[in-house]
Design an enzyme around this catalytic site. Structure first.
Site, PDB file in Angstrom:
ATOM      1  CB  THR A 172      -0.923   0.040   1.241  1.00  0.00           C
ATOM      2  OG1 THR A 172      -1.743   1.206   1.177  1.00  0.00           O
ATOM      3  CG2 THR A 172      -0.127   0.091   2.525  1.00  0.00           C
ATOM      4  CG  ASN A 173       1.828   3.746  -2.786  1.00  0.00           C
ATOM      5  OD1 ASN A 173       3.003   3.495  -2.530  1.00  0.00           O
ATOM      6  ND2 ASN A 173       1.270   3.459  -3.965  1.00  0.00           N
ATOM      7  CG  ASN A 174      -3.490   4.917   3.582  1.00  0.00           C
ATOM      8  OD1 ASN A 174      -2.993   5.365   4.609  1.00  0.00           O
ATOM      9  ND2 ASN A 174      -4.766   5.063   3.257  1.00  0.00           N
ATOM     10  CG  ASP A 184      -9.490  -4.163  -3.128  1.00  0.00           C
ATOM     11  OD1 ASP A 184      -9.307  -2.927  -3.023  1.00  0.00           O
ATOM     12  OD2 ASP A 184     -10.039  -4.664  -4.123  1.00  0.00           O
ATOM     13  CB  THR A 185     -11.853  -1.786   1.804  1.00  0.00           C
ATOM     14  OG1 THR A 185     -10.908  -2.291   2.728  1.00  0.00           O
ATOM     15  CG2 THR A 185     -13.137  -1.455   2.554  1.00  0.00           C
ATOM     16  N   GLY A 187     -13.903   8.676   2.748  1.00  0.00           N
ATOM     17  CA  GLY A 187     -14.768   7.833   1.906  1.00  0.00           C
ATOM     18  C   GLY A 187     -16.244   8.006   2.229  1.00  0.00           C
ATOM     19  CG  ASP A 218     -15.776   6.879   7.381  1.00  0.00           C
ATOM     20  OD1 ASP A 218     -16.111   5.699   7.172  1.00  0.00           O
ATOM     21  OD2 ASP A 218     -14.644   7.200   7.772  1.00  0.00           O
ATOM     22  CE  LYS A 243     -13.819   3.897   9.724  1.00  0.00           C
ATOM     23  NZ  LYS A 243     -13.299   4.680   8.595  1.00  0.00           N
ATOM     24  CG  HIS A 285     -14.597  -2.199   7.028  1.00  0.00           C
ATOM     25  ND1 HIS A 285     -15.186  -1.155   7.685  1.00  0.00           N
ATOM     26  CD2 HIS A 285     -13.820  -1.635   6.087  1.00  0.00           C
ATOM     27  CE1 HIS A 285     -14.793  -0.014   7.148  1.00  0.00           C
ATOM     28  NE2 HIS A 285     -13.951  -0.278   6.177  1.00  0.00           N
TER      29      HIS A 285
HETATM   30  P1  IMP Z   1      -9.436   0.896  -0.070  1.00  0.00           P
HETATM   31  O1  IMP Z   1      -9.392  -0.468  -0.684  1.00  0.00           O
HETATM   32  O2  IMP Z   1      -9.158   0.881   1.420  1.00  0.00           O
HETATM   33  O3  IMP Z   1      -8.619   1.905  -0.798  1.00  0.00           O
HETATM   34  O4  IMP Z   1     -10.946   1.382  -0.158  1.00  0.00           O
HETATM   35  C1  IMP Z   1     -11.604   1.594  -1.390  1.00  0.00           C
HETATM   36  C2  IMP Z   1     -12.682   2.625  -1.215  1.00  0.00           C
HETATM   37  O5  IMP Z   1     -13.671   2.147  -0.294  1.00  0.00           O
HETATM   38  C3  IMP Z   1     -12.184   3.929  -0.606  1.00  0.00           C
HETATM   39  O6  IMP Z   1     -11.772   4.822  -1.595  1.00  0.00           O
HETATM   40  C4  IMP Z   1     -13.409   4.444   0.099  1.00  0.00           C
HETATM   41  O7  IMP Z   1     -14.238   5.126  -0.797  1.00  0.00           O
HETATM   42  C5  IMP Z   1     -14.114   3.188   0.546  1.00  0.00           C
HETATM   43  N1  IMP Z   1     -13.761   2.852   1.936  1.00  0.00           N
HETATM   44  C6  IMP Z   1     -12.895   1.896   2.353  1.00  0.00           C
HETATM   45  N2  IMP Z   1     -12.826   1.860   3.691  1.00  0.00           N
HETATM   46  C7  IMP Z   1     -13.664   2.822   4.141  1.00  0.00           C
HETATM   47  C8  IMP Z   1     -14.019   3.269   5.436  1.00  0.00           C
HETATM   48  O8  IMP Z   1     -13.555   2.794   6.482  1.00  0.00           O
HETATM   49  N3  IMP Z   1     -14.918   4.285   5.480  1.00  0.00           N
HETATM   50  C9  IMP Z   1     -15.472   4.840   4.358  1.00  0.00           C
HETATM   51  N4  IMP Z   1     -15.158   4.478   3.148  1.00  0.00           N
HETATM   52  C10 IMP Z   1     -14.269   3.460   3.019  1.00  0.00           C
END
Ligand code: IMP
Length: 192
Positions: free
Chosen positions: A8-10, A69-70, A150, A152, A172, A177
């Site tokens: 990840t870059n985060n 991935d989320t 995101g 939230d 939170k 998740h």
């Molecule tokens: P990522 O895979 O964590 O980058 O998530 C992909 C996208 O899902 C993000 O750009 C957000 O729009 C949304 N997302 C992921 N996790 C959350 C969260 O905890 N709260 C709100 N939006 C989320």
């Protein structure tokens, strides 16, 4: 100490995991590993994208690696935005535009049920391990709160009246998740 790459870059995500594995593993983000690539997310499931990300970095580094991935899945929209959550309203990954599009698409929906789902893929000594974390909740009609990121401001987890954007990080994390999936990963790593 054994090094594990987090694909990840985060930086926030890297710090989160470091906080619970400190002293046991050296968790290294892509920046710190000197890897500068835009990892592809071409697939239509969270699982496939997580596996692709971890595999791409493993091929480059031959080091134990995990990726994550989320997505946000709504019942009324048959699982959308799902794997497309980040880019729902376009390539700009604009949080507000994504929320606006979601509320518009759900405007006539009586069923507001939704869930966040995180998949972590760990490639450990060449073996693949998947860890899932789910947070059930609902999408409200008007956004509330300014914290987080995101979706939230429109997501209320089951068991609370607040949106994620009205919660401090600590609160939170009781529902999150990502935290649930991360806890499973950490449990696995610490048992090695
Ligand atoms: P990522 O895979 O964590 O980058 O998530 C992909 C996208 O899902 C993000 O750009 C957000 O729009 C949304 N997302 C992921 N996790 C959350 C969260 O905890 N709260 C709100 N939006 C989320």
């Amino acid at each position: 100490m054994m090094k594990i790459i987090f694909a990840t870059n985060n930086r926030n995500k890297v710090e989160e995991i470091r906080a619970v594995t400190a002293g046991r593993f050296e968790i290294v983000g892509l920046n710190e590993a000197g890897i500068d690539i835009d990892i592809p997310e071409p697939h239509d499931t969270l699982e496939s994208n997580a596996i692709e990300k971890a595999s791409a970095i493993f091929e480059l580094t031959n080091t134990n690696v995990f990726s994550e991935d989320t997505g946000l899945e709504t019942e009324a929209l048959n699982g959308a935005p799902g794997v497309k959550s980040a880019r729902y309203a376009g390539e700009g990954k604009d949080f507000q535009a994504n929320i606006d599009k979601l509320l518009l698409n759900l405007r006539d929906a009586a069923n507001r049920k939704a869930r966040f789902r995180t998949i972590i893929c760990l490639l450990w000594n060449g073996e693949q391990h998947l860890f899932e974390g789910v947070c059930e909740g609902k999408i409200i009609e008007q956004q509330r709160g300014t914290k987080g990121f995101g979706y939230d401001p429109v997501f209320v987890p089951d068991g609370s009246e607040k949106t994620f954007a009205e919660m401090e990080m600590e609160e939170k994390n009781k529902y999150s998740h990502r935290r649930k999936a991360t806890d499973k990963l950490v449990e696995f790593l610490l048992s090695r």
